[in-house]
Scaffold this motif. Structure first.
Motif, mmCIF file in Angstrom:
data_model
loop_
_atom_site.group_PDB
_atom_site.id
_atom_site.type_symbol
_atom_site.label_atom_id
_atom_site.label_comp_id
_atom_site.label_asym_id
_atom_site.label_seq_id
_atom_site.Cartn_x
_atom_site.Cartn_y
_atom_site.Cartn_z
ATOM 1 N N ARG A 298 0.830 -1.204 0.000
ATOM 2 C CA ARG A 298 0.000 0.000 0.000
ATOM 3 C C ARG A 298 0.862 1.251 0.000
ATOM 4 N NH1 ARG A 298 -3.561 -0.731 5.192
ATOM 5 N NH2 ARG A 298 -4.517 1.220 4.488
ATOM 6 N N LEU A 299 0.422 2.224 -0.790
ATOM 7 C CA LEU A 299 0.988 3.563 -0.764
ATOM 8 C C LEU A 299 -0.041 4.484 -0.131
ATOM 9 C CD1 LEU A 299 2.575 4.098 -4.296
ATOM 10 C CD2 LEU A 299 3.796 4.204 -2.130
ATOM 11 N N LEU A 300 0.383 5.307 0.810
ATOM 12 C CA LEU A 300 -0.496 6.279 1.448
ATOM 13 C C LEU A 300 -0.012 7.665 1.050
ATOM 14 C CD1 LEU A 300 -2.383 4.477 3.053
ATOM 15 C CD2 LEU A 300 -0.056 3.706 3.519
ATOM 16 N N VAL A 301 -0.885 8.430 0.394
ATOM 17 C CA VAL A 301 -0.549 9.775 -0.059
ATOM 18 C C VAL A 301 -1.443 10.765 0.684
ATOM 19 C CG1 VAL A 301 -0.317 11.331 -2.016
ATOM 20 C CG2 VAL A 301 0.056 8.879 -2.330
ATOM 21 N N ALA A 302 -0.818 11.728 1.341
ATOM 22 C CA ALA A 302 -1.569 12.712 2.130
ATOM 23 C C ALA A 302 -1.478 14.090 1.491
ATOM 24 C CB ALA A 302 -1.016 12.771 3.552
ATOM 25 N N ASP A 303 -2.595 14.819 1.532
ATOM 26 C CA ASP A 303 -2.653 16.228 1.163
ATOM 27 C C ASP A 303 -3.198 16.961 2.383
ATOM 28 O OD1 ASP A 303 -3.080 18.758 0.175
ATOM 29 O OD2 ASP A 303 -4.703 18.186 -1.182
ATOM 30 N N VAL A 304 -2.300 17.571 3.159
ATOM 31 C CA VAL A 304 -2.738 18.153 4.428
ATOM 32 C C VAL A 304 -3.585 19.400 4.212
ATOM 33 C CG1 VAL A 304 -0.766 17.188 5.695
ATOM 34 C CG2 VAL A 304 -0.593 19.496 4.732
ATOM 35 N N ALA A 305 -3.395 20.087 3.095
ATOM 36 C CA ALA A 305 -4.172 21.311 2.855
ATOM 37 C C ALA A 305 -5.660 20.998 2.693
ATOM 38 C CB ALA A 305 -3.648 22.045 1.627
ATOM 39 N N SER A 306 -5.986 19.921 1.979
ATOM 40 C CA SER A 306 -7.391 19.552 1.794
ATOM 41 C C SER A 306 -7.878 18.597 2.875
ATOM 42 C CB SER A 306 -7.586 18.900 0.420
ATOM 43 O OG SER A 306 -6.936 17.651 0.352
ATOM 44 N N GLY A 307 -6.944 17.977 3.601
ATOM 45 C CA GLY A 307 -7.325 17.030 4.637
ATOM 46 C C GLY A 307 -7.784 15.710 4.059
ATOM 47 N N ALA A 308 -6.902 15.035 3.304
ATOM 48 C CA ALA A 308 -7.286 13.774 2.688
ATOM 49 C C ALA A 308 -6.078 12.850 2.617
ATOM 50 C CB ALA A 308 -7.859 13.991 1.293
ATOM 51 N N VAL A 309 -6.331 11.539 2.725
ATOM 52 C CA VAL A 309 -5.307 10.512 2.516
ATOM 53 C C VAL A 309 -5.837 9.535 1.474
ATOM 54 C CG1 VAL A 309 -4.026 8.596 3.525
ATOM 55 C CG2 VAL A 309 -4.315 10.706 4.824
ATOM 56 N N ALA A 310 -5.066 9.326 0.412
ATOM 57 C CA ALA A 310 -5.412 8.356 -0.622
ATOM 58 C C ALA A 310 -4.693 7.049 -0.335
ATOM 59 C CB ALA A 310 -5.032 8.876 -2.005
ATOM 60 N N ASP A 311 -5.419 5.950 -0.409
ATOM 61 C CA ASP A 311 -4.896 4.611 -0.153
ATOM 62 C C ASP A 311 -4.774 3.893 -1.496
ATOM 63 O OD1 ASP A 311 -4.241 2.133 0.797
ATOM 64 O OD2 ASP A 311 -6.034 1.867 2.032
ATOM 65 N N ILE A 312 -3.536 3.633 -1.930
ATOM 66 C CA ILE A 312 -3.278 3.056 -3.247
ATOM 67 C C ILE A 312 -2.810 1.618 -3.107
ATOM 68 C CG2 ILE A 312 -1.830 3.206 -5.314
ATOM 69 C CD1 ILE A 312 -1.645 6.216 -4.835
ATOM 70 N N SER A 313 -3.406 0.730 -3.878
ATOM 71 C CA SER A 313 -2.943 -0.650 -3.964
ATOM 72 C C SER A 313 -1.788 -0.709 -4.955
ATOM 73 C CB SER A 313 -4.070 -1.570 -4.438
ATOM 74 O OG SER A 313 -3.558 -2.821 -4.868
ATOM 75 N N THR A 314 -0.612 -1.175 -4.508
ATOM 76 C CA THR A 314 0.530 -1.255 -5.420
ATOM 77 C C THR A 314 0.407 -2.448 -6.369
ATOM 78 O OG1 THR A 314 1.812 -2.530 -3.799
ATOM 79 C CG2 THR A 314 2.046 -0.129 -3.765
ATOM 80 N N GLU A 315 -0.440 -3.409 -6.046
ATOM 81 C CA GLU A 315 -0.658 -4.535 -6.954
ATOM 82 C C GLU A 315 -1.594 -4.140 -8.081
ATOM 83 O OE1 GLU A 315 -2.288 -9.173 -6.976
ATOM 84 O OE2 GLU A 315 -2.163 -8.050 -5.095
ATOM 85 N N GLU A 316 -2.682 -3.459 -7.731
ATOM 86 C CA GLU A 316 -3.664 -3.053 -8.737
ATOM 87 C C GLU A 316 -3.319 -1.724 -9.384
ATOM 88 O OE1 GLU A 316 -7.205 -2.904 -6.460
ATOM 89 O OE2 GLU A 316 -7.225 -5.052 -5.997
ATOM 90 N N LEU A 317 -2.470 -0.920 -8.712
ATOM 91 C CA LEU A 317 -2.135 0.434 -9.148
ATOM 92 C C LEU A 317 -3.396 1.268 -9.346
ATOM 93 C CD1 LEU A 317 0.930 -0.098 -11.514
ATOM 94 C CD2 LEU A 317 0.892 0.598 -9.114
ATOM 95 N N THR A 318 -4.226 1.245 -8.323
ATOM 96 C CA THR A 318 -5.442 2.046 -8.292
ATOM 97 C C THR A 318 -5.620 2.646 -6.901
ATOM 98 O OG1 THR A 318 -6.784 0.117 -7.682
ATOM 99 C CG2 THR A 318 -6.625 0.649 -10.033
ATOM 100 N N VAL A 319 -6.349 3.765 -6.843
ATOM 101 C CA VAL A 319 -6.715 4.358 -5.562
ATOM 102 C C VAL A 319 -7.927 3.598 -5.035
ATOM 103 C CG1 VAL A 319 -7.480 6.435 -4.359
ATOM 104 C CG2 VAL A 319 -5.819 6.606 -6.238
ATOM 105 N N ARG A 320 -7.757 2.881 -3.941
ATOM 106 C CA ARG A 320 -8.856 2.094 -3.373
ATOM 107 C C ARG A 320 -9.872 2.974 -2.671
ATOM 108 N NH1 ARG A 320 -5.760 -3.048 -0.538
ATOM 109 N NH2 ARG A 320 -5.476 -4.307 -2.437
ATOM 110 N N ARG A 321 -9.384 4.008 -1.989
ATOM 111 C CA ARG A 321 -10.289 4.872 -1.223
ATOM 112 C C ARG A 321 -9.546 6.163 -0.876
ATOM 113 N NH1 ARG A 321 -9.907 2.379 4.934
ATOM 114 N NH2 ARG A 321 -7.756 1.657 4.739
ATOM 115 N N THR A 322 -10.318 7.173 -0.540
ATOM 116 C CA THR A 322 -9.775 8.422 -0.016
ATOM 117 C C THR A 322 -10.472 8.703 1.304
ATOM 118 O OG1 THR A 322 -9.391 9.272 -2.248
ATOM 119 C CG2 THR A 322 -9.405 10.876 -0.466
ATOM 120 N N VAL A 323 -9.684 8.893 2.359
ATOM 121 C CA VAL A 323 -10.227 9.062 3.701
ATOM 122 C C VAL A 323 -9.994 10.499 4.166
ATOM 123 C CG1 VAL A 323 -10.157 8.237 6.084
ATOM 124 C CG2 VAL A 323 -9.758 6.636 4.194
#
Length: 418
Positions: A298-323
């Protein structure tokens, strides 16, 4: 070992020695006065300081201005000027043993080390992959060397900056800046070291990229992380309005990605971009951060300005969810463990449950955070601050110790092999 550092840090992590000072000739320890030293740091740590890169080991601070290391900090190629020439040698960061010095004719700057620590690419100038737009030039000289001397000498037509070696060390990934004499954009290419010929990468299905369909980028390469198995390099790009991926150029579809994760497979030589949803990439690049889970899944990408974390599957290479998260300000930093991910911005460190990506605790720190690093056993979180590095109980946030580091710019990661 999981490495989560800046883009340049994937290629320029420095490490050093604690016990074997003689191995780091010309890199004497700088010790804080006894009255100022509070604690000995438990894990060897690599940091940026005003005068270069430094290793914190125990109570020692060692600086090596001209060096580059493997992504895990286990092997370092150091250089020093020797009249009109350059000497180059390799250091084992775990044992501090150094190889014999090799003389390289001319002036050379180290740029990239192979993942296994056996080879180094050097250029004539200090232009780096995350150093912004390089000066214009029509030809780029590249030297590839190891502990036994020069292996390849290349004169690449165009404006190239080495980024990483292929896993088998037969190729060198470079950023080719366009146009060469007045660059304003770049693309990733791979140079065959046997022939010295650069060419395009493959697509994710290993098909050759058609002429005219190579991605050209103008935005900011904010940060990169290397997969634990050292075969994939993930780079977070922001501020890419109007950018078209290779798949868009091939299909003729319009592209307008403001942020994405560029996935570069070092073993199979293909690239693929994972688009991040709006509003990623809209705010400052510094407000974004990325970390990879220790298992590499899993890759976790954060954007603190908007207040979001994207959870990326490295196997599927897709964003599974944004929290959604609480918003923050300032530069963002991230580090991931087996059960938690840590985010920091301003003077706050937040611990999130890795499964749910919901907050478990917020910890205040005295100064704005300048980098995070997690100990290999996950029990200590290192926090860079103004002129100091502190470490905390990763479960409670309680400060366990602190060392002064005058001129600290940022924390890069742990030094040495796992």
């Amino acid at each position: 070992m999981t490495v989560t550092i800046s883009r340049r840090g994937i290629l320029t992590l420095l490490a050093g020695a604690g016990a074997g000072a003689a191995a780091l000739a010309g890199c004497e320890p700088t010790r804080a006065p006894a009255s100022a030293r509070a604690d000995a740091i438990p894990d060897p740590l690599v940091v940026h300081v005003d005068d270069g890169q430094a290793l914190l080991r125990g109570t020692d601070r060692r600086t090596i201005p001209r060096a580059v290391a493997s992504a895990d900090g286990a092997w370092i190629f150091a250089t020093a000027l020797d009249g009109p020439d350059t000497t180059c040698w390799r250091i084992d960061a775990t044992t501090s043993r150094a190889s014999a010095r090799t003389l390289l004719p001319g002036r050379w700057v180290p740029q990239a080390v192979s993942a296994d620590g056996t080879g180094v690419a050097l250029t004539r100038t200090g232009a780096t992959v995350d150093g912004g737009r390089p000066p214009g030039r029509e030809v780029t000289e590249v030297l590839v060397a190891d502990v036994n001397g020069i292996r390849h000498r290349l004169d690449l037509r165009g404006n190239h900056v080495p980024e990483a070696f292929t896993a088998d060390r037969t190729g060198l990934f470079v950023l080719e800046w366009l146009p060469a004499t007045a660059p304003d954009r770049y693309r990733v290419r791979v140079v065959d070291l046997a022939t010295g010929v650069p060419g395009p990468l493959s697509t994710r299905d290993k098909s050759p990229v058609p002429p005219g369909a190579e991605e050209e980028m103008r935005g900011d390469g904010r940060q990169a992380v290397l997969a634990p198995d050292r075969t994939v390099l993930y780079t977070l790009y922001t501020h890419q309005p109007g950018h078209q991926h290779t798949r868009d150029l091939v299909s003729g579809r319009p592209g307008n990605a403001h942020a994405f994760v560029h996935t570069l497979n070092l073993a199979e030589r293909w690239a693929y971009c994972v688009d991040l949803p709006h509003p990623f990439g809209e705010a400052s690049a510094a407000g974004h951060a990325m970390a990879i889970s220790p298992d590499g899944g899993r890759l976790l990408v954060a954007d603190v300005a908007s207040g979001a974390v994207a959870d990326i599957s490295t196997e599927e290479l897709t964003v599974r969810r944004t929290v959604p998260q609480a918003r923050g300000t300032g530069a963002a930093h991230a580090a991931a463990g087996t059960d938690r991910v840590f985010l920091a911005a301003g003077t706050t460190v937040r611990a999130l449950d890795l499964t749910s990506l919901t907050g478990t605790a917020d910890w205040p720190v005295p100064e704005p955070v300048a980098g995070l690093a997690l100990s290999r056993d996950g029990s200590r979180l290192y926090v860079g601050q103004r002129d100091a590095v502190s470490w905390h109980d990763a479960a409670t946030g309680r400060e366990l110790g602190r060392v002064p580091v005058p001129g600290l710019v940022g924390v890069r990661g742990l030094a040495g092999s796992a």
